[in-house]
Motif scaffolding. Structure first.
Motif, PDB file in Angstrom:
ATOM      1  N   SER A 110       0.733  -1.148   0.013  1.00  0.00           N
ATOM      2  CA  SER A 110       0.043   0.118   0.075  1.00  0.00           C
ATOM      3  C   SER A 110       0.987   1.127  -0.028  1.00  0.00           C
ATOM      4  N   THR A 161      -3.181   5.688   0.023  1.00  0.00           N
ATOM      5  CA  THR A 161      -4.174   4.671  -0.404  1.00  0.00           C
ATOM      6  C   THR A 161      -4.436   4.043   0.977  1.00  0.00           C
ATOM      7  N   GLU A 210      -8.503   4.809   2.268  1.00  0.00           N
ATOM      8  CA  GLU A 210      -9.377   3.447   2.631  1.00  0.00           C
ATOM      9  C   GLU A 210      -9.885   3.243   3.899  1.00  0.00           C
TER      10      GLU A 210
END
Length: 186
Positions: free
Chosen positions: A160, A164, A168
């Motif tokens: 990741s 990100t 998320e």
């Protein structure tokens, strides 16, 4: 129903490994400033989301304290000193990880191919999800960095990035955490 590897605020925590002054100055040229900025954004985001944060220092007597600008962001949280390469190789740190009750770990720090990789391996062996934050990891040698990322991936870590994982975890725009994270990543 929750999906495997889908980050959730109530399950996630940050593990920041060995971002120390003397070690940091030896990291690969051209990556230090950008990676440090990403790590600061990661810590600011984790704190805005109220995630547990555990940060370690490898043999601080020899490698010095955590980089001062990062220490500022970690105010109010004490570092865990260690000599084992894996964070879980230290019983007190392993217990602190367990005590959070979290099973999803955002993992970042130095060096990717040593302490970070061995920690990812041990987290996976203990049935935790390891989310390796690739733009928050460093090694002195670019080849070692790449090897560390590839080995972590092969061990089942989810690769990741700072943006990100934070977005998320947010899931949607709006609110103070969103504002803090948006400012941090700029």
């Amino acid at each position: 129903m929750s999906h495997p590897n889908r980050l959730e605020q109530g399950r996630a925590a940050l593990l920041l490994i060995d971002v120390q002054e003397r070690l940091f100055s030896a990291m690969a040229e051209g990556t230090r400033a950008r990676r440090l900025a990403r790590l600061i954004a990661l810590v600011q985001g984790a704190r805005a989301l109220e995630l547990p944060v555990i940060w370690t220092e490898q043999y601080p007597k020899g490698l010095g304290p955590t980089v001062s600008s990062l220490q500022t962001e970690l105010e109010g949280i004490s570092p865990w000193s260690k000599t084992s390469f894996s964070c879980l190789g230290d019983r007190a740190i392993a217990q602190a990880i367990q005590d959070t009750g979290r099973d999803q770990w955002l993992v970042a720090g130095m060096e990717t191919h040593i302490c970070v990789l061995q920690t990812v391996r041990d987290l996976r062996e203990d049935q935790h999800e390891a989310h390796l934050i690739v733009d928050g990891c460093m090694s002195r040698n670019p080849v070692d960095y790449e090897v560390g990322i590839k080995r972590a991936d092969a061990l089942g870590a989810s690769l990741s990035s700072v943006e990100t994982c934070l977005f998320e975890l947010l899931g949607q725009a709006g609110g103070e955490a969103f504002k803090t994270i948006s400012r941090a990543i700029r």
